[in-house]
Design a protein around this motif. Sequence first.
Motif, PDB file in Angstrom:
ATOM      1  N   LEU A 127      25.408  36.955  46.338  1.00 10.56           N
ATOM      2  CA  LEU A 127      24.894  35.601  46.515  1.00 10.56           C
ATOM      3  C   LEU A 127      25.685  34.818  47.553  1.00 10.56           C
ATOM      4  N   THR A 128      26.925  35.213  47.804  1.00 14.63           N
ATOM      5  CA  THR A 128      27.795  34.434  48.692  1.00 14.63           C
ATOM      6  C   THR A 128      27.350  34.482  50.151  1.00 14.63           C
ATOM      7  N   TYR A 129      26.551  35.471  50.506  1.00 14.36           N
ATOM      8  CA  TYR A 129      26.136  35.595  51.905  1.00 14.36           C
ATOM      9  C   TYR A 129      25.290  34.415  52.366  1.00 14.36           C
ATOM     10  N   ASP A 130      24.482  33.852  51.461  1.00 15.39           N
ATOM     11  CA  ASP A 130      23.536  32.808  51.861  1.00 15.39           C
ATOM     12  C   ASP A 130      23.644  31.524  51.050  1.00 15.39           C
ATOM     13  N   ASP A 131      24.522  31.503  50.053  1.00 17.08           N
ATOM     14  CA  ASP A 131      24.617  30.331  49.185  1.00 17.08           C
ATOM     15  C   ASP A 131      26.035  29.785  49.190  1.00 17.08           C
ATOM     16  N   ASP A 132      26.180  28.542  49.619  1.00 14.40           N
ATOM     17  CA  ASP A 132      27.510  27.928  49.685  1.00 14.40           C
ATOM     18  C   ASP A 132      28.116  27.731  48.306  1.00 14.40           C
ATOM     19  N   HIS A 133      27.294  27.420  47.305  1.00 15.75           N
ATOM     20  CA  HIS A 133      27.822  27.230  45.959  1.00 15.75           C
ATOM     21  C   HIS A 133      28.477  28.523  45.453  1.00 15.75           C
ATOM     22  N   ALA A 134      27.810  29.644  45.724  1.00 17.82           N
ATOM     23  CA  ALA A 134      28.357  30.930  45.302  1.00 17.82           C
ATOM     24  C   ALA A 134      29.649  31.235  46.046  1.00 17.82           C
ATOM     25  N   LEU A 135      29.685  30.919  47.337  1.00 17.90           N
ATOM     26  CA  LEU A 135      30.894  31.188  48.116  1.00 17.90           C
ATOM     27  C   LEU A 135      32.050  30.312  47.659  1.00 17.90           C
ATOM     28  N   VAL A 136      31.769  29.069  47.296  1.00 15.96           N
ATOM     29  CA  VAL A 136      32.816  28.184  46.778  1.00 15.96           C
ATOM     30  C   VAL A 136      33.439  28.795  45.520  1.00 15.96           C
ATOM     31  N   LEU A 137      32.604  29.222  44.597  1.00 20.65           N
ATOM     32  CA  LEU A 137      33.117  29.831  43.363  1.00 20.65           C
ATOM     33  C   LEU A 137      33.863  31.118  43.661  1.00 20.65           C
ATOM     34  N   TYR A 138      33.336  31.902  44.581  1.00 17.93           N
ATOM     35  CA  TYR A 138      33.955  33.178  44.947  1.00 17.93           C
ATOM     36  C   TYR A 138      35.352  32.965  45.526  1.00 17.93           C
ATOM     37  N   LEU A 139      35.479  32.036  46.465  1.00 11.85           N
ATOM     38  CA  LEU A 139      36.787  31.761  47.067  1.00 11.85           C
ATOM     39  C   LEU A 139      37.744  31.159  46.046  1.00 11.85           C
ATOM     40  N   PHE A 140      37.229  30.307  45.184  1.00 18.32           N
ATOM     41  CA  PHE A 140      38.049  29.710  44.130  1.00 18.32           C
ATOM     42  C   PHE A 140      38.668  30.793  43.256  1.00 18.32           C
ATOM     43  N   ILE A 141      37.865  31.788  42.872  1.00 18.42           N
ATOM     44  CA  ILE A 141      38.339  32.865  42.004  1.00 18.42           C
ATOM     45  C   ILE A 141      39.267  33.813  42.740  1.00 18.42           C
ATOM     46  N   TYR A 142      38.854  34.244  43.932  1.00 17.68           N
ATOM     47  CA  TYR A 142      39.584  35.299  44.636  1.00 17.68           C
ATOM     48  C   TYR A 142      40.943  34.864  45.151  1.00 17.68           C
ATOM     49  N   ALA A 143      41.172  33.571  45.203  1.00 15.58           N
ATOM     50  CA  ALA A 143      42.474  33.098  45.671  1.00 15.58           C
ATOM     51  C   ALA A 143      43.593  33.471  44.718  1.00 15.58           C
ATOM     52  N   PHE A 144      43.259  33.747  43.427  1.00 20.04           N
ATOM     53  CA  PHE A 144      44.352  33.961  42.467  1.00 20.04           C
ATOM     54  C   PHE A 144      44.105  35.047  41.426  1.00 20.04           C
ATOM     55  N   HIS A 145      42.869  35.521  41.217  1.00 19.86           N
ATOM     56  CA  HIS A 145      42.634  36.351  40.034  1.00 19.86           C
ATOM     57  C   HIS A 145      43.309  37.718  40.104  1.00 19.86           C
ATOM     58  N   MET A 146      43.283  38.412  41.247  1.00 24.02           N
ATOM     59  CA  MET A 146      43.986  39.694  41.337  1.00 24.02           C
ATOM     60  C   MET A 146      45.502  39.517  41.419  1.00 24.02           C
ATOM     61  N   PRO A 147      46.006  38.494  42.130  1.00 27.16           N
ATOM     62  CA  PRO A 147      47.446  38.223  42.036  1.00 27.16           C
ATOM     63  C   PRO A 147      47.901  37.986  40.600  1.00 27.16           C
ATOM     64  N   ALA A 148      47.106  37.277  39.810  1.00 26.90           N
ATOM     65  CA  ALA A 148      47.467  37.046  38.409  1.00 26.90           C
ATOM     66  C   ALA A 148      47.482  38.354  37.632  1.00 26.90           C
ATOM     67  N   PHE A 149      46.515  39.235  37.912  1.00 29.05           N
ATOM     68  CA  PHE A 149      46.463  40.547  37.281  1.00 29.05           C
ATOM     69  C   PHE A 149      47.727  41.336  37.617  1.00 29.05           C
ATOM     70  N   ALA A 150      48.142  41.280  38.888  1.00 35.77           N
ATOM     71  CA  ALA A 150      49.341  42.002  39.318  1.00 35.77           C
ATOM     72  C   ALA A 150      50.592  41.433  38.660  1.00 35.77           C
ATOM     73  N   ILE A 151      50.648  40.123  38.495  1.00 35.01           N
ATOM     74  CA  ILE A 151      51.785  39.488  37.824  1.00 35.01           C
ATOM     75  C   ILE A 151      51.891  39.984  36.384  1.00 35.01           C
ATOM     76  N   ILE A 152      50.755  40.045  35.693  1.00 27.55           N
ATOM     77  CA  ILE A 152      50.751  40.532  34.315  1.00 27.55           C
ATOM     78  C   ILE A 152      51.266  41.964  34.254  1.00 27.55           C
ATOM     79  N   SER A 153      50.793  42.813  35.165  1.00 26.71           N
ATOM     80  CA  SER A 153      51.220  44.215  35.183  1.00 26.71           C
ATOM     81  C   SER A 153      52.713  44.325  35.474  1.00 26.71           C
ATOM     82  N   GLY A 154      53.212  43.512  36.397  1.00 29.27           N
ATOM     83  CA  GLY A 154      54.631  43.536  36.726  1.00 29.27           C
ATOM     84  C   GLY A 154      55.501  43.065  35.585  1.00 29.27           C
ATOM     85  N   TYR A 155      55.005  42.111  34.825  1.00 35.68           N
ATOM     86  CA  TYR A 155      55.769  41.571  33.701  1.00 35.68           C
ATOM     87  C   TYR A 155      56.107  42.661  32.693  1.00 35.68           C
ATOM     88  N   PHE A 156      55.200  43.602  32.509  1.00 37.84           N
ATOM     89  CA  PHE A 156      55.392  44.638  31.503  1.00 37.84           C
ATOM     90  C   PHE A 156      55.901  45.956  32.096  1.00 37.84           C
TER      91      PHE A 156
END
Length: 367
Positions: A39-68
């Motif tokens: 949806l992000t290719y043609d919809d700005d609302h979808a791209l806003v949500l996508y960028l909002f999520i992608y800025a931190f979700h995998m870094p947070a996953f990596a932090i959790i993995s590193g913690y343990f």
Amino acid sequence: MTDTASISTAKKRPRVPLWDNARFICVTLVVVGHGIQRLTYDDDHALVLYLFIYAFHMPAFAIISGYFSKSGSPTRRQMTKVITDILVPYLIMESIWTLVQFLVEGKQEINPSKPSWTLWFLLALGIFRLVLPYLALLRWPLAWAVLLSIGVGYLSNVDSTFSLSRAIGILPFFVLGYKIHEWGVIEKWRMAGPVIWWARAAAVAVFGVWLTVVWVFIDHWRAIDLKFWFFYDSSYNDLGEYQWTAGLMRLGVILLAVVLCAAFFVLVPRSRTWMTTLGQATMYIYLLHSFVLYPLRQTPILRDNPTTPWLIGMVLLSVAISILLASKPVRRIFRPIVEPRPRWLFASSEPSAGGPSRVDPTGSRRD
């Protein structure tokens, strides 16, 4: 301490609901991100949500993995788990994806060194486990990890083979998680008193500012393909940056992710919730959701309907997929491929060789 003693200690260690809650939220954000990508290719609302999520979700996953993760010399059981929990599931899933892509797309390439879709993170976890003991020997391991992340962007010959570029790119977050454990930050946060409300108010403000910035400048972010910077897998040349200052952009993305991850963990519930138990099935959701979304992504239905109702529908569907894949029936059916125990693979007949594991690659311990 023997492996048996270590296992006994692990069983007695009380659960910290915060981590299970954080795992489930993170992996659900992964599903949402993949669900709305078309949806992000043609919809700005979808791209806003996508960028909002992608800025931190995998870094947070990596932090959790590193913690343990542990930085000492690995025990026999820990080395075995790298094979049984990371390498074997990767080979199984990659084989399945190769077959699926051949049947659906006619793709005939067999190349296990190039991970399909979401499988890059499994290889990245393996790489993290290998390099952490060496980084931990150095002074300022976090600084070295940041330098490696920035430096790899200048090397066009380091690519997605064995997920190397992406693994090095997000390495700082894994090391940060390891250091957070060493510093005892989470224990202090769990014991926090009235200050928690001020911290959470600040966290909400941080996310509010980031959402506003994404929304106001969405045309600019689309023009420069900002989303690809959040993947940490391309060289600066491939991203269209040819100046030596391109590394500053990577540094800025890292710092942004750290701030957003801090806000995220502050907002994660510290006590048991409806999602705490689901957070124990992180790898089931992560490895299986792509097969559920694949039919939708292969059809033009999402590209032909870049509207807000479809965006909301895909978000709700993604959450439902996460809940379903974390359920006991699904885990029981798919356990042989997500948590394989190939005892025949090991030369030793000791219990640690391919024995049952209660901890997944992200550190999640199942009750």
